[in-house]
Design a protein around this motif. Structure first.
Motif, PDB file in Angstrom:
ATOM      1  N   PRO A   1      96.873  -3.849  51.672  1.00 42.32           N
ATOM      2  CA  PRO A   1      97.609  -5.084  51.933  1.00 42.32           C
ATOM      3  C   PRO A   1      97.052  -6.213  51.072  1.00 42.32           C
ATOM      4  O   PRO A   1      95.883  -6.226  50.761  1.00 42.32           O
ATOM      5  CB  PRO A   1      97.324  -5.369  53.414  1.00 42.32           C
ATOM      6  N   THR A   2      97.903  -7.146  50.699  1.00 47.59           N
ATOM      7  CA  THR A   2      97.427  -8.310  49.959  1.00 47.59           C
ATOM      8  C   THR A   2      97.281  -9.477  50.918  1.00 47.59           C
ATOM      9  O   THR A   2      98.182  -9.770  51.689  1.00 47.59           O
ATOM     10  CB  THR A   2      98.413  -8.703  48.849  1.00 47.59           C
ATOM     11  N   PHE A   3      96.136 -10.102  50.872  1.00 50.46           N
ATOM     12  CA  PHE A   3      95.878 -11.240  51.750  1.00 50.46           C
ATOM     13  C   PHE A   3      96.276 -12.539  51.051  1.00 50.46           C
ATOM     14  O   PHE A   3      95.849 -12.793  49.930  1.00 50.46           O
ATOM     15  CB  PHE A   3      94.378 -11.340  52.026  1.00 50.46           C
ATOM     16  N   SER A   4      97.035 -13.373  51.738  1.00 47.96           N
ATOM     17  CA  SER A   4      97.264 -14.733  51.240  1.00 47.96           C
ATOM     18  C   SER A   4      96.051 -15.578  51.620  1.00 47.96           C
ATOM     19  O   SER A   4      95.243 -15.169  52.462  1.00 47.96           O
ATOM     20  CB  SER A   4      98.513 -15.328  51.890  1.00 47.96           C
ATOM     21  N   VAL A   5      95.923 -16.769  51.040  1.00 45.02           N
ATOM     22  CA  VAL A   5      94.784 -17.599  51.443  1.00 45.02           C
ATOM     23  C   VAL A   5      94.849 -17.919  52.936  1.00 45.02           C
ATOM     24  O   VAL A   5      93.818 -17.985  53.608  1.00 45.02           O
ATOM     25  CB  VAL A   5      94.641 -18.905  50.611  1.00 45.02           C
ATOM     26  N   LEU A 114      82.305  -7.542  57.680  1.00 47.52           N
ATOM     27  CA  LEU A 114      83.551  -8.266  57.402  1.00 47.52           C
ATOM     28  C   LEU A 114      84.097  -7.903  56.018  1.00 47.52           C
ATOM     29  O   LEU A 114      85.289  -7.623  55.859  1.00 47.52           O
ATOM     30  CB  LEU A 114      83.310  -9.783  57.512  1.00 47.52           C
ATOM     31  N   LEU A 115      83.219  -7.883  55.020  1.00 42.82           N
ATOM     32  CA  LEU A 115      83.697  -7.612  53.663  1.00 42.82           C
ATOM     33  C   LEU A 115      84.216  -6.186  53.507  1.00 42.82           C
ATOM     34  O   LEU A 115      85.279  -5.970  52.918  1.00 42.82           O
ATOM     35  CB  LEU A 115      82.579  -7.855  52.639  1.00 42.82           C
ATOM     36  N   THR A 116      83.464  -5.228  54.028  1.00 39.77           N
ATOM     37  CA  THR A 116      83.826  -3.839  53.719  1.00 39.77           C
ATOM     38  C   THR A 116      84.774  -3.218  54.742  1.00 39.77           C
ATOM     39  O   THR A 116      85.558  -2.346  54.403  1.00 39.77           O
ATOM     40  CB  THR A 116      82.566  -2.948  53.603  1.00 39.77           C
ATOM     41  N   GLU A 117      84.713  -3.666  56.014  1.00 34.98           N
ATOM     42  CA  GLU A 117      85.564  -3.026  57.019  1.00 34.98           C
ATOM     43  C   GLU A 117      86.820  -3.815  57.330  1.00 34.98           C
ATOM     44  O   GLU A 117      87.832  -3.241  57.714  1.00 34.98           O
ATOM     45  CB  GLU A 117      84.760  -2.771  58.301  1.00 34.98           C
ATOM     46  N   VAL A 118      86.746  -5.131  57.220  1.00 34.92           N
ATOM     47  CA  VAL A 118      87.920  -5.941  57.557  1.00 34.92           C
ATOM     48  C   VAL A 118      88.701  -6.300  56.285  1.00 34.92           C
ATOM     49  O   VAL A 118      89.872  -5.979  56.149  1.00 34.92           O
ATOM     50  CB  VAL A 118      87.509  -7.197  58.347  1.00 34.92           C
ATOM     51  N   TYR A 119      88.024  -6.932  55.352  1.00 32.95           N
ATOM     52  CA  TYR A 119      88.703  -7.234  54.082  1.00 32.95           C
ATOM     53  C   TYR A 119      88.802  -5.985  53.184  1.00 32.95           C
ATOM     54  O   TYR A 119      89.505  -5.971  52.191  1.00 32.95           O
ATOM     55  CB  TYR A 119      87.970  -8.345  53.334  1.00 32.95           C
ATOM     56  N   LYS A 120      88.025  -4.980  53.535  1.00 35.21           N
ATOM     57  CA  LYS A 120      88.042  -3.679  52.844  1.00 35.21           C
ATOM     58  C   LYS A 120      87.738  -3.753  51.347  1.00 35.21           C
ATOM     59  O   LYS A 120      88.377  -3.096  50.510  1.00 35.21           O
ATOM     60  CB  LYS A 120      89.386  -2.957  53.085  1.00 35.21           C
ATOM     61  N   LEU A 121      86.728  -4.521  51.011  1.00 35.43           N
ATOM     62  CA  LEU A 121      86.267  -4.520  49.621  1.00 35.43           C
ATOM     63  C   LEU A 121      85.540  -3.200  49.366  1.00 35.43           C
ATOM     64  O   LEU A 121      84.828  -2.697  50.235  1.00 35.43           O
ATOM     65  CB  LEU A 121      85.285  -5.666  49.352  1.00 35.43           C
ATOM     66  N   LEU A 242      87.037 -15.107  47.058  1.00 31.92           N
ATOM     67  CA  LEU A 242      87.397 -13.931  47.843  1.00 31.92           C
ATOM     68  C   LEU A 242      88.878 -13.609  47.648  1.00 31.92           C
ATOM     69  O   LEU A 242      89.265 -12.442  47.503  1.00 31.92           O
ATOM     70  CB  LEU A 242      87.086 -14.198  49.326  1.00 31.92           C
ATOM     71  N   ALA A 243      89.700 -14.651  47.601  1.00 34.62           N
ATOM     72  CA  ALA A 243      91.140 -14.436  47.416  1.00 34.62           C
ATOM     73  C   ALA A 243      91.412 -13.731  46.080  1.00 34.62           C
ATOM     74  O   ALA A 243      92.266 -12.852  45.998  1.00 34.62           O
ATOM     75  CB  ALA A 243      91.887 -15.766  47.481  1.00 34.62           C
ATOM     76  N   ALA A 244      90.674 -14.106  45.049  1.00 39.37           N
ATOM     77  CA  ALA A 244      90.881 -13.467  43.742  1.00 39.37           C
ATOM     78  C   ALA A 244      90.656 -11.957  43.866  1.00 39.37           C
ATOM     79  O   ALA A 244      91.456 -11.153  43.372  1.00 39.37           O
ATOM     80  CB  ALA A 244      89.943 -14.071  42.696  1.00 39.37           C
ATOM     81  N   ILE A 245      89.596 -11.572  44.562  1.00 36.55           N
ATOM     82  CA  ILE A 245      89.316 -10.138  44.716  1.00 36.55           C
ATOM     83  C   ILE A 245      90.430  -9.468  45.531  1.00 36.55           C
ATOM     84  O   ILE A 245      90.956  -8.427  45.152  1.00 36.55           O
ATOM     85  CB  ILE A 245      87.954  -9.937  45.418  1.00 36.55           C
ATOM     86  N   LEU A 246      90.777 -10.100  46.636  1.00 33.69           N
ATOM     87  CA  LEU A 246      91.750  -9.474  47.545  1.00 33.69           C
ATOM     88  C   LEU A 246      93.162  -9.454  46.962  1.00 33.69           C
ATOM     89  O   LEU A 246      93.989  -8.657  47.370  1.00 33.69           O
ATOM     90  CB  LEU A 246      91.748 -10.192  48.894  1.00 33.69           C
ATOM     91  N   GLN A 247      93.413 -10.338  46.026  1.00 34.06           N
ATOM     92  CA  GLN A 247      94.734 -10.353  45.388  1.00 34.06           C
ATOM     93  C   GLN A 247      94.710  -9.635  44.038  1.00 34.06           C
ATOM     94  O   GLN A 247      95.655  -9.721  43.258  1.00 34.06           O
ATOM     95  CB  GLN A 247      95.235 -11.801  45.257  1.00 34.06           C
ATOM     96  N   HIS A 248      93.602  -8.927  43.781  1.00 31.02           N
ATOM     97  CA  HIS A 248      93.482  -8.076  42.590  1.00 31.02           C
ATOM     98  C   HIS A 248      93.628  -8.841  41.282  1.00 31.02           C
ATOM     99  O   HIS A 248      94.244  -8.360  40.337  1.00 31.02           O
ATOM    100  CB  HIS A 248      94.476  -6.909  42.645  1.00 31.02           C
ATOM    101  N   VAL A 249      93.085 -10.059  41.265  1.00 31.75           N
ATOM    102  CA  VAL A 249      93.038 -10.795  40.009  1.00 31.75           C
ATOM    103  C   VAL A 249      91.583 -11.138  39.734  1.00 31.75           C
ATOM    104  O   VAL A 249      90.719 -10.965  40.597  1.00 31.75           O
ATOM    105  CB  VAL A 249      93.909 -12.081  40.043  1.00 31.75           C
ATOM    106  N   HIS A 250      91.302 -11.603  38.548  1.00 34.15           N
ATOM    107  CA  HIS A 250      89.909 -11.895  38.222  1.00 34.15           C
ATOM    108  C   HIS A 250      89.551 -13.347  38.509  1.00 34.15           C
ATOM    109  O   HIS A 250      88.527 -13.655  39.119  1.00 34.15           O
ATOM    110  CB  HIS A 250      89.640 -11.573  36.739  1.00 34.15           C
TER     111      HIS A 250
END
Ligand code: ATP
Ligand code: MG
Ligand code: MG
Ligand code: MG
Length: 473
Positions: A1-5, A114-121, A242-250
């Protein structure tokens, strides 16, 4: 899933609320409790006195999304905007706090969860740093969380002095401070930059996302530390990073919110190349300046107001560079309200006022901008590598070009500004004025206290504080 801010903010607060944290609203950009601090530069500012033990709250765990500004004082990223993928002047910081309650273990484990299980980085992309002397944090990362030792980096006093380290966090030169552990994300080999602690750590490959500070000390003016009444935790994670990572941009400037603001800046400046760095600067600066107005800071010639003026004028100059010769910047307020008005109703409520304040400042600067640019261009026409100090001073004094704006133009052209010469010219004008006894009250000098950020100004600042007046013509 893509997270919005918006999703990212809510997920963060919900996670910590479920772990017993009270959700606290963002405080304004102007700190209410600290006259020594120019702007709120992190989430902990509103809790500073709680760390010191002089303020009590009905909770021992808190979480917030804090608006921050790093454009003056100890933390200043103005010069990074438009140049790095990760810095803004205005940004939002996600944070959680323990006031004498939990400490390193819970803090780091929850961050990881939070990072690895919820935001799933992807865990294999994450690295951590610890203060070199902090074996406890090192062991938590390697033995309890299971991060491979080669991805836990110890950083010592790397900034030229005891406790001067990227992993020893300080809000300001004095006050609450302590060792910290930071989490970095590796954006991949295709981007230039080395891991933290390496010679090219300032590149944008390994981007710092979350700082966990273990507040243990109160530092005095001499740099001596004494323990705080109770050890505390203070964390801060940049929402946009964090949004950049979750939205697959640099870059932060590619996330949903900035995409909209950059398109708006392109529309208002008639720019077709959306990658033009000036658009990033304008998009960054509309956030900073609009929130500053909302929090009561209007452009002026001193203190916070002068920082505000400098940011507005920088934005306008970038619009001018893109070909705009008339006011445009204030028109972006509507786009900003669309993007951020739900999260921050105050900017929607004050939309008309913010627009007006920025428009007035723009109209004023557009009166002198073109002429100032001509003077600058002709001073550099012969291929000069240094802009003379007296020209920089004239631009400042007569055309309303703050020195950092002149620096910004010159940096684009690979030219230095003779800042010492600038200071001399200013000093000369002041002494002439003093001799002539014709002070004017309406042009108070801008270099007051923490607003001062330029090395060349250091000596000047002291006398400027005393004179604090400026002659007209
Ligand atoms: P950097 O080393 O990248 O400049 P920092 O070490 O100065 O960051 P901290 O003071 O540790 O940052 O702040 C905590 C977090 O806030 C950072 O890990 C980052 O995610 C975010 N952050 C800091 N400065 C900025 C900025 N100028 N723009 C956007 N986010 C920022
Ligand atoms: Mg920084
Ligand atoms: Mg850092
Ligand atoms: Mg940091």
């Amino acid at each position: 899933p893509t997270f919005s801010v918006a999703d990212i903010r809510k997920t963060f607060l919900d996670f910590f609320a479920a772990k017993g944290h009270t959700v606290v609203a963002s405080s304004p950009l102007v700190p209410g409790n600290d006259p020594t601090l120019m702007f709120t530069n992190s989430g902990m500012v509103q809790f500073k006195d709680v760390f010191l033990g002089t303020d009590k709250r009905p909770y021992v765990r808190a979480t917030s999304v804090q608006t921050c500004l790093r454009a003056g004082g100890k933390h200043n990223d103005l010069e990074n905007v438009g140049y790095t993928a990760r810095h803004h002047t205005f940004f939002e910081m996600l944070g959680n706090w323990s006031f004498g309650d939990y400490f390193k273990r819970e803090s780091l484990k929850w961050a990881w969860e939070l990072l690895t299980e919820v935001y799933k980085l992807p865990p294999e992309r994450l690295l951590a740093t610890v203060y070199a002397e902090d074996d406890e944090a090192y062991d938590i990362w390697t033995k309890e969380i299971g991060l491979p030792p080669e991805r836990v980096i110890r950083i010592g006093d790397n900034k030229g002095g005891r406790y001067k380290s990227d992993n020893f966090w300080m809000m300001a030169d004095t006050g609450p401070c302590g060792p910290c552990s930071e989490i970095f994300y590796d954006h991949g080999e295709h981007i230039a930059g080395g891991p933290p602690g390496s010679p090219d750590e300032d590149g944008d490959r390994f981007i710092e996302i979350w700082n966990n500070v273990f507040m243990q000390f109160d530092m005095d003016e001499q740099g001596n530390v004494k323990p705080l009444p109770a050890p505390c935790v203070d964390t801060g994670m940049g929402l946009e990073r964090l949004a950049a990572i979750l939205q697959h941009v640099h870059s932060n400037y590619e996330i949903d919110l900035f995409d909209a603001l950059i398109k708006a800046a392109a529309r208002e400046t008639g720019t077709s190349d959306l990658t033009n760095p000036s658009l990033k600067v304008i998009a960054d600066h509309i956030r900073a300046t609009a929130f500053l107005v909302a929090d009561g800071v209007i452009p002026s010639n001193e203190g916070r107001g002068y920082v505000q003026r400098r940011i507005v004028r920088r934005a306008i100059r970038h619009g001018y560079k893109l070909g705009r010769k008339t006011p445009f910047f204030h028109k972006l307020v509507q786009d900003l309200v669309q993007q951020m008005g739900d999260a921050y109703p105050k900017i929607r409520e004050q939309q008309a006022r913010i627009t007006d304040v920025l428009r007035v400042e723009e109209e004023r600067f557009f009166e002198t901008l073109a002429h100032g640019m001509e003077i600058l261009d002709s001073a550099l026409a012969g291929g000069a590598k240094t802009l003379p100090g007296d020209v920089a001073f004239k631009l400042h004094d007569t055309y309303g070009f703050p020195l950092d704006l002149t620096n910004d133009v010159c940096r684009e052209r690979g030219v230095n500004v003779d800042e010492a010469g600038f200071a001399t010219a200013m000093e000369h004008q002041k002494s002439t004025a003093r001799a002539a006894g014709k002070f004017k009250m309406d042009r108070a000098l801008e270099y007051t206290g923490a607003a001062n950020q330029f090395t060349g100004y250091e000596q000047l600042a002291e006398s400027a504080k005393i004179v604090a007046l400026y002659v007209d013509g």
